[in-house]
Structures are given as C-alpha cells and as structure tokens.
Design a protein around this motif. Structure first.
Motif, PDB file in Angstrom:
ATOM      1  N   ALA A 162       0.836  -1.197   0.000  1.00 24.00           N
ATOM      2  CA  ALA A 162       0.000   0.000   0.000  1.00 24.00           C
ATOM      3  C   ALA A 162       0.870   1.246   0.000  1.00 24.00           C
ATOM      4  O   ALA A 162       1.914   1.294   0.658  1.00 24.00           O
ATOM      5  CB  ALA A 162      -0.928   0.003   1.213  1.00 24.00           C
ATOM      6  N   ALA A 163       0.427   2.257  -0.730  1.00 28.50           N
ATOM      7  CA  ALA A 163       1.160   3.520  -0.831  1.00 28.50           C
ATOM      8  C   ALA A 163       0.323   4.645  -0.225  1.00 28.50           C
ATOM      9  O   ALA A 163      -0.904   4.686  -0.388  1.00 28.50           O
ATOM     10  CB  ALA A 163       1.494   3.833  -2.291  1.00 28.50           C
ATOM     11  N   VAL A 212       8.654   1.823   5.260  1.00 30.02           N
ATOM     12  CA  VAL A 212       8.520   2.533   6.526  1.00 30.02           C
ATOM     13  C   VAL A 212       8.134   1.558   7.635  1.00 30.02           C
ATOM     14  O   VAL A 212       7.347   0.634   7.430  1.00 30.02           O
ATOM     15  CB  VAL A 212       7.491   3.669   6.395  1.00 30.02           C
ATOM     16  CG1 VAL A 212       6.103   3.133   6.117  1.00 30.02           C
ATOM     17  CG2 VAL A 212       7.470   4.533   7.644  1.00 30.02           C
ATOM     18  N   LEU A 213       8.709   1.745   8.824  1.00 34.39           N
ATOM     19  CA  LEU A 213       8.416   0.910   9.983  1.00 34.39           C
ATOM     20  C   LEU A 213       7.443   1.596  10.938  1.00 34.39           C
ATOM     21  O   LEU A 213       6.530   0.956  11.469  1.00 34.39           O
ATOM     22  CB  LEU A 213       9.711   0.569  10.727  1.00 34.39           C
ATOM     23  CG  LEU A 213      10.740  -0.227   9.920  1.00 34.39           C
ATOM     24  CD1 LEU A 213      12.087  -0.247  10.632  1.00 34.39           C
ATOM     25  CD2 LEU A 213      10.242  -1.644   9.671  1.00 34.39           C
ATOM     26  N   CYS A 214       7.631   2.875  11.180  1.00 30.91           N
ATOM     27  CA  CYS A 214       6.727   3.623  12.052  1.00 30.91           C
ATOM     28  C   CYS A 214       6.909   5.106  11.795  1.00 30.91           C
ATOM     29  O   CYS A 214       7.885   5.525  11.156  1.00 30.91           O
ATOM     30  CB  CYS A 214       6.970   3.292  13.533  1.00 30.91           C
ATOM     31  SG  CYS A 214       8.632   3.685  14.120  1.00 30.91           S
ATOM     32  N   GLU A 223       7.851  12.272   1.957  1.00 30.87           N
ATOM     33  CA  GLU A 223       6.507  12.742   1.619  1.00 30.87           C
ATOM     34  C   GLU A 223       5.589  11.587   1.250  1.00 30.87           C
ATOM     35  O   GLU A 223       4.364  11.716   1.347  1.00 30.87           O
ATOM     36  CB  GLU A 223       6.576  13.754   0.467  1.00 30.87           C
ATOM     37  CG  GLU A 223       7.309  15.038   0.838  1.00 30.87           C
ATOM     38  CD  GLU A 223       7.283  16.055  -0.284  1.00 30.87           C
ATOM     39  OE1 GLU A 223       6.731  15.735  -1.369  1.00 30.87           O
ATOM     40  OE2 GLU A 223       7.804  17.172  -0.095  1.00 30.87           O
ATOM     41  N   THR A 224       6.180  10.477   0.806  1.00 28.97           N
ATOM     42  CA  THR A 224       5.380   9.298   0.453  1.00 28.97           C
ATOM     43  C   THR A 224       5.879   8.099   1.247  1.00 28.97           C
ATOM     44  O   THR A 224       7.060   8.025   1.616  1.00 28.97           O
ATOM     45  CB  THR A 224       5.463   8.994  -1.050  1.00 28.97           C
ATOM     46  OG1 THR A 224       6.838   8.787  -1.419  1.00 28.97           O
ATOM     47  CG2 THR A 224       4.897  10.155  -1.864  1.00 28.97           C
ATOM     48  N   LEU A 225       4.981   7.160   1.508  1.00 33.05           N
ATOM     49  CA  LEU A 225       5.292   6.001   2.341  1.00 33.05           C
ATOM     50  C   LEU A 225       4.814   4.727   1.649  1.00 33.05           C
ATOM     51  O   LEU A 225       3.708   4.697   1.106  1.00 33.05           O
ATOM     52  CB  LEU A 225       4.600   6.117   3.701  1.00 33.05           C
ATOM     53  CG  LEU A 225       4.845   7.404   4.500  1.00 33.05           C
ATOM     54  CD1 LEU A 225       3.909   7.457   5.694  1.00 33.05           C
ATOM     55  CD2 LEU A 225       6.288   7.485   4.954  1.00 33.05           C
ATOM     56  N   LEU A 226       5.643   3.691   1.697  1.00 37.52           N
ATOM     57  CA  LEU A 226       5.260   2.387   1.166  1.00 37.52           C
ATOM     58  C   LEU A 226       5.180   1.405   2.329  1.00 37.52           C
ATOM     59  O   LEU A 226       6.137   1.252   3.088  1.00 37.52           O
ATOM     60  CB  LEU A 226       6.266   1.896   0.133  1.00 37.52           C
ATOM     61  CG  LEU A 226       5.990   0.518  -0.476  1.00 37.52           C
ATOM     62  CD1 LEU A 226       4.646   0.513  -1.206  1.00 37.52           C
ATOM     63  CD2 LEU A 226       7.113   0.109  -1.421  1.00 37.52           C
ATOM     64  N   VAL A 227       4.033   0.752   2.470  1.00 41.38           N
ATOM     65  CA  VAL A 227       3.785  -0.177   3.562  1.00 41.38           C
ATOM     66  C   VAL A 227       3.586  -1.566   2.982  1.00 41.38           C
ATOM     67  O   VAL A 227       2.836  -1.734   2.008  1.00 41.38           O
ATOM     68  CB  VAL A 227       2.543   0.240   4.377  1.00 41.38           C
ATOM     69  CG1 VAL A 227       2.227  -0.793   5.449  1.00 41.38           C
ATOM     70  CG2 VAL A 227       2.765   1.616   5.011  1.00 41.38           C
TER      71      VAL A 227
END
Length: 452
Positions: free
Chosen positions: A38-39, A57-59, A217-221
């Motif tokens: 998920a982004a 990203v972890l947290c 600015e963007t996160l990948l989970v």
C-alpha cells in the motif's frame, strides 16, 4: 512496558490498513497473494523510521497541534537530528506514534537506550521490565505500538513522575517569561533521544538490521492485513497500587496512606471493580507528598544542551516541554509481557522541539498523477523481487505431500510456502484468506509461490 489496547479506528474507504486519513492519505494498493503493498502520502510532515533492507517505513511520529501548524524537519548537516516546531509558544500538542508493520513495536521518546539484561531476560512476568530493560525517563508512558493503530501521547509522564500530577503536553519557547508553566525535566533544548525496538525473533526484527530516520513525503507499507486481529500477546493486569508504588519507589502501604482508601472494603469488591475503584482513588489523590521519598535524579530524561545552530539555522527558537493543564491520569490496561530485541534498536536519532513563528505551511495540493503513477510502479517493482527476498529468510522448508486445505490429489502438491514458519502445505489459491498456518498455527505474514 506500559501498554494500552488499541482503540478501534473509523473505517477508511479501500485502505486495507484503515489508517487515519488525517495523517495518511491513501494512494493505492495491490495484493498479489497474501501480502498487501500500500502507498500513502504523509500528511502533517511526520518523522519516519525506515528499513534499509527493503526501503519501507516501519513507524512514524507526528506532532499534532490543534492550536498551531506543526511539522518535523531534518536538521541540516546532521543525519541524526530532527526539529519539531510549532508556530506559537505555549500551545498544547500531542505526539502520534504509528506502527506500520505486522508486529508490535516499542517506542521510547527520551531516556536511555534499553539493553539486554541477562538477569531478567528469561522472566515470563512483569519482573522482565527490570534493570536495563526498564526506562522510566521517557516522555511517553504508553510506549507499546500495536500494528496500524496510532498511539497518541497526550500526557507528560516525566512531569507526573516528578510531581504526581498528570498534565497535558505544552511547548514553550525558552525566551518566554518566568511565569511560564512548570518545565518538565528533559524537555529543554537538549532534545529527546528516540528508541524503537522490534519483538525478539519476529518477522519485523530482520528489517531492523539497518534503519534510518527521515521525513519522506510518500510512504510504502508492506504487510498482511488478514492476521493482524489474530495476533495475541500476554498482557499482565497489574495492580494499580503496586504499579504506582513501583513508579515512586515507595511501598504499596505508603501509597494506601496517601490515597486514604479502606483496603478491607476494596478487597471485598470484584477484581475488575476493585481495579477501577483504585484507579479513581489514585486520580483524585494528591501524590505530591511522595516526591520526598523519590531519589533525587537530576538527569531524569535529560540530554546535553543542544547546539543553538540547530534552531537558528531553521529560524526557530529553542523550546521545552512544560506541564499544561492537569487532567485525569492516562489509564493503562496492563503491562505487555513480551521480549523486545534491544540489540536491534533503531538508528540513533534525537528530536528537538522549538517554535518557528514565521513558519507558513503550504496549502494542500491536488493529487499529482505523476507522483501517483510513480508510487504504483514502485509497488510493481517491489512485488517482483519480494518472493525471492523473503524466501532467503526461511532457514528450512517443511513439505507436505498434499494441500491440507483442499486435500486434492489431482491438483498437484502444495505450491506455496507460508512465511515465516516455512510450511509448504497449501496451494496458492487455497492460501488467499489464511490467517494462521494450518500446521503450526503461526501467523501468516506472507504466502510465497514456488514451483520447485
């Protein structure tokens, strides 16, 4: 080790992890088998801990202030220092910690790094949180982060330990008048060291082999949403009188003297009612007289004074966390009994706090199609190499002759390995909704297709 059970979150459309939309703007996701990619676009300019092993990203850490814009930025020429600022002094704020992995994490704001203590490492009760496993010099009392459930730090635990009063968090510029609210130890311009720990031998622990902090600015989970609600941890329901005595370094009998409760009456109540009654008595009591019994510790939560260029380079004034209005103590439902891998802590980082009166936030921009397309392409690239990367983490594969779900002899042998337990016991098609391994009941973090 203080732990609050996660609060239910309002549903978010299409977001597989149901993250709060005021903090994370959902962009899109893909789910090839069990894991979901998920982004998100980060809202509120948070600080993020990233894994260098898979660049996810972890947290995250947000500063949430209703009275003023707030953000976290990277300090120039220092990879380990970050500055959290508001545009006004004397404002109440909260710190929001969000775990973006499938496992529980521990997040300390301030205090010393925890270290493995062989005297208590094998303890299976609350005595585990003793020696160098314990950190009573942190700003946040509740430091256990459950997967995808934001933990709001609303109260100043350092101040409560010093005075017995529970108060909100207020950020005060250091140039303010002497009549400013009571400072909290360790809340000056020395900053707060940040420490994050994974559960020992968990799937997430390997992602802590190398980490870094940043302000993306963007996160990948990447996680499997299915088993999140299935994971259970041992939470010890502690006696509030005993826990309060432990915090103040006095006997439970002394706490009872200050609280002025009749334990004969309390002991006649059912356990749950007794615990609630004791919490109410503690909330109403004046615990300030216990401070004389506390050992003087001038270093509680404190860090060396910061180089003022950290603030002046960003046009900010140094700030300190002070005690705001008094509130009821934050309830802690119990103490999590879980081993955390103190040897695989997050990369060093210090969060400084300041006031930047001229700061102006950019207005929210419309979605950029190029950014969205880039994020979705990154997901595709990650999916392509993910199976091979996770397969290397499994030391041994345990094979079954037939799929234990469909038991079909004509459909061939199992063609999927369950991560992280290593059982090759199902077909990919049969594993789509698996939460736990049918063989060993371990949570299924991912399903790895295989042909050989």
């Amino acid at each position: 080790g203080g732990s609050r059970q996660p609060r239910p979150q309002p549903p978010a459309s299409d977001d597989p992890f149901k993250l709060p939309p005021e903090l994370f703007k959902y962009v899109g996701s893909k789910r090839p088998v069990a894991e979901c990619f998920a982004a998100y676009q980060a809202k509120g300019n948070p600080l993020a801990l990233l894994s260098c092993t898979d660049n996810t990203v972890l947290c995250t850490l947000h500063i949430d202030c209703k009275e003023s814009p707030a953000l976290v930025t990277h300090c120039q020429n220092d990879n380990h220092s970050f500055l959290g600022t508001t545009t006004a002094s004397g404002v109440t704020f909260e710190v929001v910690l969000t775990n973006l992995t499938s496992d529980v994490l521990m997040f300390d704001i301030g205090g010393p790094a925890r270290k493995r203590d062989e005297r208590y490492w094998t303890s299976a009760d609350s005595s585990f949180w003793s020696g160098s496993h314990r950190n009573d010099k942190r700003l946040n009392r509740s430091n256990i982060l459950f997967p995808f459930s934001p933990n709001r730090v609303t109260q100043n635990w350092l101040h409560e330990l010093e005075t017995g009063r529970s108060c909100t968090l207020v950020l005060q510029a250091l140039d303010s008048s002497p009549s400013s609210p009571t400072p909290s130890a360790g809340g000056g311009d020395g900053g707060f060291p940040l420490h994050v720990y994974p559960v020992y031998q968990s799937a997430t622990a390997s992602r802590f082999a190398e980490t870094r902090w940043g302000c993306p600015e963007t996160l990948l989970v990447i996680a499997n949403p299915a088993p999140l609600s299935e994971v259970r941890h041992k939470v010890e329901r502690h006696d509030p009188i005993v826990e309060t005595a432990r915090q103040y370094g006095v006997t439970p009998e002394r706490i009872l003297e200050v609280v002025r409760v009749d334990m004969a009456v309390m002991n006649s109540l059912p356990q749950n009612m007794r615990r609630e009654a004791l919490h109410q008595a503690l909330d109403a009591a004046d615990l300030s007289e216990l401070q004389a019994a506390r050992r003087e510790d001038p270093d509680i939560g404190a860090a060396p004074s910061a180089d003022q260029t950290i603030f002046t380079t960003h046009g900010a004034q140094a700030g300190q966390v002070v005690a705001g209005r008094q509130v009821n103590r934050q309830g802690i439902s119990g103490m999590l009994i879980e081993r955390f891998d103190f040897g695989r802590a997050s990369a060093p980082a210090t969060l400084y706090l300041g006031v930047q009166r001229r700061m102006q936030m950019r207005p929210a921009e419309d979605d950029d199609p190029d950014v969205l397309a880039k994020l979705m392409k990154e997901i595709d690239d990650r999916i392509e190499g993910r199976t091979a990367a996770l397969r290397q983490d499994i030391n041994e594969v345990f094979e079954c002759e037939h799929c234990v779900i469909c038991l079909g002899e004509d459909s061939g042998p199992p063609d999927a390995i369950l991560y992280q337990c290593g059982h090759r016991c199902v077909h990919v098609a049969c594993a789509a909704l698996l939460r736990r391994c049918p063989m060993c009941r371990a949570p299924v973090a991912a399903v790895l297709p295989c042909t050989s």
